[in-house]
Write an enzyme that holds these catalytic residues in place. Sequence first.
Site, PDB file in Angstrom:
ATOM      1  N   GLY A   1     -65.255   6.151  68.121  1.00 57.39           N
ATOM      2  CA  GLY A   1     -63.837   6.475  67.986  1.00 57.39           C
ATOM      3  C   GLY A   1     -63.397   7.496  69.018  1.00 57.39           C
ATOM      4  O   GLY A   1     -64.175   8.328  69.452  1.00 57.39           O
ATOM      5  N   VAL A   2     -62.150   7.366  69.423  1.00 60.43           N
ATOM      6  CA  VAL A   2     -61.558   8.349  70.320  1.00 60.43           C
ATOM      7  C   VAL A   2     -60.352   8.928  69.631  1.00 60.43           C
ATOM      8  O   VAL A   2     -59.465   8.191  69.203  1.00 60.43           O
ATOM      9  CB  VAL A   2     -61.070   7.710  71.642  1.00 60.43           C
ATOM     10  N   GLY A   3     -60.330  10.214  69.482  1.00 61.86           N
ATOM     11  CA  GLY A   3     -59.159  10.853  68.888  1.00 61.86           C
ATOM     12  C   GLY A   3     -58.359  11.554  69.958  1.00 61.86           C
ATOM     13  O   GLY A   3     -58.598  11.356  71.149  1.00 61.86           O
TER      14      GLY A   3
ATOM     15  N   ASP B   1     -55.897  19.006  58.146  1.00 62.24           N
ATOM     16  CA  ASP B   1     -55.424  17.817  58.877  1.00 62.24           C
ATOM     17  C   ASP B   1     -55.813  16.570  58.086  1.00 62.24           C
ATOM     18  O   ASP B   1     -56.243  15.563  58.645  1.00 62.24           O
ATOM     19  CB  ASP B   1     -56.030  17.780  60.285  1.00 62.24           C
TER      20      ASP B   1
ATOM     21  N   ASN C   1     -58.521  10.611  58.307  1.00 62.30           N
ATOM     22  CA  ASN C   1     -59.675  11.501  58.227  1.00 62.30           C
ATOM     23  C   ASN C   1     -60.428  11.388  56.912  1.00 62.30           C
ATOM     24  O   ASN C   1     -61.117  12.316  56.492  1.00 62.30           O
ATOM     25  CB  ASN C   1     -59.248  12.947  58.518  1.00 62.30           C
TER      26      ASN C   1
END
Length: 285
Positions: free
Chosen positions: A100-102, A222, A227
């Site tokens: 994953g890329v956040g 967050d 999440n």
Amino acid sequence: MPVSPERVRALHKYDLRVLMSLERLMQRYEWVPLDVLKASTKLSDSELEYRLQNLIEWNMVRYDAVPYPGYALIFGGYDAVALHTLTKKGTVTALGSLLGVGKESEVYEALGLGPVVLKFHHVGQQSFQAVRKERGYMPEAGHCPWIFASARSAEQEFAALQRLSPEVSVPLPIDRSRHVVVMSQIPGVNLNRCTLDKPRPVLDEILENVGRAYAKGIIHGDLSEYNVMVDESQVWLIDWPQWIETDHPNADVILRRDIENVLRFFRRKYRIDYPTEEAVGVVVR
Ligand SMILES: Nc1ncnc2c1ncn2[C@@H]1O[C@H](COP(=O)(O)OP(=O)(O)O)[C@@H](O)[C@H]1O
Ligand SMILES: [Mg+2]
């Protein structure tokens, strides 16, 4: 890709010496002057020049002539020293594919004692690049402040995982080097990417874990469907760098925002009407 593991494995000890000297010196210099770097590495002029040329080509180091000729470590180089350290310690034996890329991280599958993930914190890189687009004279992304901000972010996340696990369902913290957190790999999917057969027990389980974290003095900060990870029978709360203590001045507002994000998701997607006050009551027991 932060940096290829093959490239890290192939680094010469002098490459590593230059990278680690730069890392140390960047606490004092935004751009490390050549003579300072030379004194620190104790390499000959030609050796140092050769190493620097390669490191620049591999996107690990950046040279700039302005405001004065100097060198800076950038994320590729920071990734490399962190991976080198973790590999040397045996925490990581192989780096796998991107999970994953956040906004400010890249998460990779990896092998350690079992399946683990590596979360590379890259704070400020995107926002910095956006600023840079408008102001062409800005240096390339990745120099000093972002590197150390990223390490702090990783440190924060690691500290939260250590305080929370195993009572709160979070990834198990395994190790950290600089801006890289190593944790257990969650065998689930993000809540936003699946359709639950029985959503209500999942919502209860999320609130239960938010409550357990609260009891340990920690608010996520967050929390949202992005999440939370789930499988058939379990939920995990992930992504903790921005957590705050429950005695923080804004604790109430932030806790409510976390809870409301989750409730809104279940309301919209699953038509579950769970009053906010009731949920807050479950969390703050
Ligand atoms: N421990 C883990 N196990 C499996 N997947 C993970 C783990 N941690 C993160 N991921 C995946 O990587 C994504 C990004 O990680 P996250 O911690 O949420 O960082 P970001 O700040 O970039 O959102 C997550 O949404 C999830 O899909
Ligand atoms: Mg996230």
